[in-house]
Design a protein around this motif. Structure first.
Motif, PDB file in Angstrom:
ATOM      1  N   PRO A 143       0.952  -1.147  -0.024  1.00  0.00           N
ATOM      2  CA  PRO A 143      -0.116   0.126   0.036  1.00  0.00           C
ATOM      3  C   PRO A 143       0.971   1.094  -0.103  1.00  0.00           C
ATOM      4  N   ILE A 144       0.426   2.167  -0.673  1.00  0.00           N
ATOM      5  CA  ILE A 144       1.193   3.569  -0.872  1.00  0.00           C
ATOM      6  C   ILE A 144       0.382   4.600  -0.894  1.00  0.00           C
ATOM      7  N   GLY A 145       0.638   5.847  -0.252  1.00  0.00           N
ATOM      8  CA  GLY A 145      -0.003   7.008  -0.522  1.00  0.00           C
ATOM      9  C   GLY A 145       0.380   7.772  -1.561  1.00  0.00           C
ATOM     10  N   ARG A 146      -0.093   9.131  -1.729  1.00  0.00           N
ATOM     11  CA  ARG A 146       0.197   9.897  -2.798  1.00  0.00           C
ATOM     12  C   ARG A 146       1.662  10.618  -2.833  1.00  0.00           C
ATOM     13  N   LEU A 147       2.341  10.541  -3.891  1.00  0.00           N
ATOM     14  CA  LEU A 147       3.659  10.985  -3.850  1.00  0.00           C
ATOM     15  C   LEU A 147       3.648  12.643  -4.203  1.00  0.00           C
ATOM     16  N   HIS A 148       4.657  13.173  -3.410  1.00  0.00           N
ATOM     17  CA  HIS A 148       4.889  14.470  -3.265  1.00  0.00           C
ATOM     18  C   HIS A 148       6.446  14.824  -3.726  1.00  0.00           C
ATOM     19  N   PRO A 149       6.423  15.996  -4.795  1.00  0.00           N
ATOM     20  CA  PRO A 149       7.651  16.343  -5.067  1.00  0.00           C
ATOM     21  C   PRO A 149       8.636  16.855  -3.998  1.00  0.00           C
ATOM     22  N   ILE A 150      10.023  16.300  -4.172  1.00  0.00           N
ATOM     23  CA  ILE A 150      10.903  17.024  -3.534  1.00  0.00           C
ATOM     24  C   ILE A 150      10.992  18.394  -3.153  1.00  0.00           C
ATOM     25  N   SER A 151      10.615  19.006  -4.476  1.00  0.00           N
ATOM     26  CA  SER A 151      10.697  20.295  -4.495  1.00  0.00           C
ATOM     27  C   SER A 151       9.778  20.933  -3.349  1.00  0.00           C
ATOM     28  N   GLU A 152       8.624  20.257  -2.942  1.00  0.00           N
ATOM     29  CA  GLU A 152       8.033  20.889  -1.902  1.00  0.00           C
ATOM     30  C   GLU A 152       8.184  20.242  -0.584  1.00  0.00           C
ATOM     31  N   THR A 153       8.913  19.057  -0.538  1.00  0.00           N
ATOM     32  CA  THR A 153       9.140  18.181   0.771  1.00  0.00           C
ATOM     33  C   THR A 153      10.562  18.857   1.458  1.00  0.00           C
ATOM     34  N   GLY A 154      11.508  19.193   0.370  1.00  0.00           N
ATOM     35  CA  GLY A 154      12.753  19.078   0.998  1.00  0.00           C
ATOM     36  C   GLY A 154      13.375  17.580   1.249  1.00  0.00           C
ATOM     37  N   ILE A 155      14.546  17.192   1.704  1.00  0.00           N
ATOM     38  CA  ILE A 155      15.139  15.993   1.749  1.00  0.00           C
ATOM     39  C   ILE A 155      14.594  15.086   2.435  1.00  0.00           C
ATOM     40  N   MET A 156      13.708  15.387   3.372  1.00  0.00           N
ATOM     41  CA  MET A 156      13.209  14.362   4.083  1.00  0.00           C
ATOM     42  C   MET A 156      13.987  13.455   4.970  1.00  0.00           C
ATOM     43  N   ASN A 157      14.998  14.104   5.832  1.00  0.00           N
ATOM     44  CA  ASN A 157      15.844  13.409   6.659  1.00  0.00           C
ATOM     45  C   ASN A 157      15.499  13.463   7.928  1.00  0.00           C
ATOM     46  N   THR A 158      14.351  14.012   8.317  1.00  0.00           N
ATOM     47  CA  THR A 158      13.914  14.087   9.832  1.00  0.00           C
ATOM     48  C   THR A 158      12.312  14.236   9.721  1.00  0.00           C
ATOM     49  N   GLY A 159      11.790  13.948  10.803  1.00  0.00           N
ATOM     50  CA  GLY A 159      10.327  13.999  10.727  1.00  0.00           C
ATOM     51  C   GLY A 159       9.749  12.697  11.338  1.00  0.00           C
ATOM     52  N   ARG A 160       8.461  12.822  11.845  1.00  0.00           N
ATOM     53  CA  ARG A 160       7.822  11.786  12.653  1.00  0.00           C
ATOM     54  C   ARG A 160       7.315  10.637  11.430  1.00  0.00           C
ATOM     55  N   ILE A 161       7.455   9.527  12.024  1.00  0.00           N
ATOM     56  CA  ILE A 161       6.966   8.500  11.303  1.00  0.00           C
ATOM     57  C   ILE A 161       6.196   7.388  11.892  1.00  0.00           C
ATOM     58  N   TRP A 162       4.887   7.266  11.789  1.00  0.00           N
ATOM     59  CA  TRP A 162       4.205   6.584  12.616  1.00  0.00           C
ATOM     60  C   TRP A 162       2.902   5.795  12.095  1.00  0.00           C
ATOM     61  N   LEU A 163       2.298   4.600  12.642  1.00  0.00           N
ATOM     62  CA  LEU A 163       1.253   3.573  12.525  1.00  0.00           C
ATOM     63  C   LEU A 163       0.325   3.544  13.490  1.00  0.00           C
ATOM     64  N   ALA A 164      -0.853   3.694  13.362  1.00  0.00           N
ATOM     65  CA  ALA A 164      -1.780   3.436  14.130  1.00  0.00           C
ATOM     66  C   ALA A 164      -2.563   2.142  13.654  1.00  0.00           C
ATOM     67  N   LEU A 165      -2.982   1.218  14.586  1.00  0.00           N
ATOM     68  CA  LEU A 165      -3.999   0.114  14.322  1.00  0.00           C
ATOM     69  C   LEU A 165      -5.204   0.275  14.971  1.00  0.00           C
ATOM     70  N   ASN A 166      -6.401   0.534  14.421  1.00  0.00           N
ATOM     71  CA  ASN A 166      -7.620   0.604  14.971  1.00  0.00           C
ATOM     72  C   ASN A 166      -7.527   1.617  15.899  1.00  0.00           C
ATOM     73  N   GLY A 167      -6.785   2.778  15.670  1.00  0.00           N
ATOM     74  CA  GLY A 167      -6.645   4.108  16.498  1.00  0.00           C
ATOM     75  C   GLY A 167      -5.474   4.121  17.450  1.00  0.00           C
ATOM     76  N   ASP A 168      -5.034   2.653  17.894  1.00  0.00           N
ATOM     77  CA  ASP A 168      -3.859   2.729  18.907  1.00  0.00           C
ATOM     78  C   ASP A 168      -2.386   2.937  17.979  1.00  0.00           C
ATOM     79  N   ILE A 169      -1.762   3.876  18.568  1.00  0.00           N
ATOM     80  CA  ILE A 169      -0.429   3.958  17.916  1.00  0.00           C
ATOM     81  C   ILE A 169       0.359   2.713  18.235  1.00  0.00           C
ATOM     82  N   ARG A 170       0.960   2.194  17.248  1.00  0.00           N
ATOM     83  CA  ARG A 170       1.947   0.849  17.213  1.00  0.00           C
ATOM     84  C   ARG A 170       3.255   1.177  16.893  1.00  0.00           C
TER      85      ARG A 170
END
Length: 233
Positions: A143-170
């Motif tokens: 599964p994959i979300g929508r792509l964002h160009p690097i011109s908008e995001t920057g290099i993405m070397n930091t930032g929170r990455i998370w996933l919740a299962l049925n509302g609970d952060i796992r």
């Protein structure tokens, strides 16, 4: 010269904010690229050489609507399917022997992805020394979300990455915890393969991976780009 049969459609990912499509060539995935995930899988978290496996481009389950939602059909021949949230890098062009300091020049953009894994089949493959294809490269396994160009995001070397299962952060980590950073991954891969336009790289997952059941809802995100929502059916 004509094809003897009609070629299949080119797999693609939708670009955020538009209906334009990013065409896919190959899908590379790096294993155990967060120390805490390496530990939870029973491995040494030290900076060993990265290792890779592949998914097929038509394994991708691309988001079909603006909220990133899609349906993941629970695969056959498995009783233990796990989620793994990841940052996905999309390449605008490729090459071989790419220097680390030039690697960012080859990035088109970024997306959120989930590496779905038949964990029971993977464990059996590990035990018998066989390839992981049946565990990793099954239908709808990426599964994959929508792509964002690097011109908008920057290099993405930091930032929170998370996933919740049925509302609970796992899963809850940060991109700055990657053992092998994005430029290093691109450079290393380019020594093993000639990278091409349309290649994707799933960059690894933080700790907290676990099983899903039919009816579960996965919601994940990375700071600065569109999230993803997947319902298991």
């Amino acid at each position: 010269m004509d094809y003897v049969i009609t070629p299949p459609a080119i797999p693609a990912v939708v670009v955020a904010g538009s209906e334009n499509l990013f065409p896919l060539h190959r899908v590379y995935c790096v294993g155990r690229n967060y120390a805490d995930h390496a530990i939870e899988m029973g491995h040494d978290p030290s900076r060993e050489d990265p290792f890779f496996f592949k998914k097929s481009p038509d394994n991708l389950l691309a988001s079909s609507n603006q909220d990133g939602g899609n349906i993941f059909p629970y695969p056959s021949e498995s009783q233990d399917v796990h989620y793994e949230i990841e940052l996905v890098v999309a390449l605008s062009d490729g090459g071989s022997q790419i220097p680390v300091d030039k690697a960012l020049d080859h990035i088109w953009g970024f997306a959120v992805g989930i590496d779905m894994t038949r964990r029971d089949l993977q464990a059996e493959a590990k035990k018998t020394g066989r390839p992981w294809d049946t565990a990793k490269a099954f239908d709808h396994s990426a599964p994959i979300g929508r792509l964002h160009p690097i011109s908008e995001t920057g290099i993405m070397n930091t930032g929170r990455i998370w996933l919740a299962l049925n509302g609970d952060i796992r899963q809850d980590g940060n991109l700055n915890q990657l053992i092998w950073k994005i430029p290093e991954l691109i450079s290393y891969l380019s020594q093993l393969f000639t990278l091409k336009t349309g290649d994707l790289i799933f960059t690894g997952t933080p700790s907290g991976v676990g099983p899903v059941m039919k009816g579960d809802v996965l919601v994940g995100g990375i700071d600065g780009i569109s999230g993803i929502k997947v319902t298991v059916s």
